[in-house]
Scaffold this motif. Sequence first.
Motif, mmCIF file in Angstrom:
data_model
loop_
_atom_site.group_PDB
_atom_site.id
_atom_site.type_symbol
_atom_site.label_atom_id
_atom_site.label_comp_id
_atom_site.label_asym_id
_atom_site.label_seq_id
_atom_site.Cartn_x
_atom_site.Cartn_y
_atom_site.Cartn_z
ATOM 1 N N UNK A 51 -8.342 -7.981 6.972
ATOM 2 C CA UNK A 51 -8.359 -6.889 7.942
ATOM 3 C C UNK A 51 -7.524 -5.739 7.382
ATOM 4 N N UNK A 52 -7.750 -4.517 7.844
ATOM 5 C CA UNK A 52 -7.070 -3.359 7.250
ATOM 6 C C UNK A 52 -5.553 -3.332 7.456
ATOM 7 N N UNK A 53 -5.085 -3.788 8.622
ATOM 8 C CA UNK A 53 -3.666 -3.680 8.975
ATOM 9 C C UNK A 53 -2.958 -5.010 8.784
ATOM 10 N N UNK A 54 -1.733 -4.944 8.358
ATOM 11 C CA UNK A 54 -0.881 -6.111 8.235
ATOM 12 C C UNK A 54 0.230 -5.975 9.267
ATOM 13 N N UNK A 55 0.336 -6.938 10.162
ATOM 14 C CA UNK A 55 1.360 -6.894 11.194
ATOM 15 C C UNK A 55 1.167 -5.754 12.181
ATOM 16 N N UNK A 56 -0.053 -5.231 12.285
ATOM 17 C CA UNK A 56 -0.318 -4.140 13.211
ATOM 18 C C UNK A 56 0.356 -2.839 12.828
ATOM 19 N N UNK A 57 0.962 -2.791 11.662
ATOM 20 C CA UNK A 57 1.774 -1.642 11.290
ATOM 21 C C UNK A 57 1.474 -1.099 9.898
ATOM 22 N N UNK A 58 1.167 -1.995 8.966
ATOM 23 C CA UNK A 58 0.985 -1.604 7.566
ATOM 24 C C UNK A 58 -0.501 -1.474 7.262
ATOM 25 N N UNK A 59 -0.949 -0.268 7.012
ATOM 26 C CA UNK A 59 -2.342 -0.029 6.634
ATOM 27 C C UNK A 59 -2.475 -0.294 5.131
ATOM 28 N N UNK A 60 -2.668 -1.558 4.790
ATOM 29 C CA UNK A 60 -2.683 -1.978 3.395
ATOM 30 C C UNK A 60 -4.074 -1.851 2.789
ATOM 31 N N UNK A 61 -5.081 -2.222 3.563
ATOM 32 C CA UNK A 61 -6.455 -2.293 3.037
ATOM 33 C C UNK A 61 -7.412 -1.594 4.001
ATOM 34 N N UNK A 62 -7.399 -0.269 4.025
ATOM 35 C CA UNK A 62 -8.145 0.471 5.042
ATOM 36 C C UNK A 62 -9.657 0.234 5.048
ATOM 37 N N UNK A 63 -10.240 -0.147 3.931
ATOM 38 C CA UNK A 63 -11.697 -0.314 3.869
ATOM 39 C C UNK A 63 -12.131 -1.776 4.033
ATOM 40 N N UNK A 64 -11.176 -2.669 4.258
ATOM 41 C CA UNK A 64 -11.488 -4.092 4.376
ATOM 42 C C UNK A 64 -12.108 -4.401 5.730
ATOM 43 N N UNK A 104 -2.709 -2.378 -7.539
ATOM 44 C CA UNK A 104 -4.070 -2.818 -7.860
ATOM 45 C C UNK A 104 -4.699 -3.422 -6.613
ATOM 46 N N UNK A 105 -5.886 -2.949 -6.248
ATOM 47 C CA UNK A 105 -6.615 -3.516 -5.112
ATOM 48 C C UNK A 105 -8.036 -3.833 -5.518
ATOM 49 N N UNK A 106 -8.551 -4.951 -4.959
ATOM 50 C CA UNK A 106 -9.960 -5.280 -5.154
ATOM 51 C C UNK A 106 -10.416 -6.194 -4.034
ATOM 52 N N UNK A 107 -11.713 -6.214 -3.822
ATOM 53 C CA UNK A 107 -12.340 -7.082 -2.825
ATOM 54 C C UNK A 107 -13.005 -8.233 -3.570
ATOM 55 N N UNK A 108 -12.915 -9.430 -3.012
ATOM 56 C CA UNK A 108 -13.504 -10.600 -3.650
ATOM 57 C C UNK A 108 -13.825 -11.659 -2.607
ATOM 58 N N UNK A 109 -14.528 -12.688 -3.043
ATOM 59 C CA UNK A 109 -14.758 -13.834 -2.166
ATOM 60 C C UNK A 109 -14.113 -15.092 -2.735
#
Length: 167
Positions: A51-64, A104-109
Amino acid sequence: IRLLGRNIYLLLFLKELLFKPLKFRKIYIDSPDLPLLKKIIHTPLILINNQPMLGGRFLVAPKTLNNDGKFNVTVFMHQKKLSFLKTSLQIILRKIPLNNKDFIQFETDNLNLISADDEDLEFFGDGEIFKTSKELTFSIVPQFLEVFSDHYFNRNTLKSNLKSQKK
């Protein structure tokens, strides 16, 4: 804690970052979508999000998205505490640090992490602290985020149980 609400994550993170030495880990990282050329890295932090937010506060992965069959992996490659703090503050301020060679960010399965310094890996996920392990494997199973730890599961037994449940 109740008064602080979701700000507790921010306070705990800043307390750890400001008052303790930054611990770097040597980790073997592998994924079919890994953008790094080398697979053994030195890192203070790896985040895995569906999910985009971590702990409801940190927008770590906005496109996830949590329904696209992938999860986000964020690897902090910072080797100095000050640069790690600067990137962390950018994330807290919801400014994803683009064009930062240490972010570094990436999407994977599928993701495999193995300790390359002979220390157990720690994993904290959605309020749960898992038992430490030398190897962690993450993969997508429809409707689930599956986490394997050699201390918790016999990998083959769990996979065969999951397959039999799907039938």
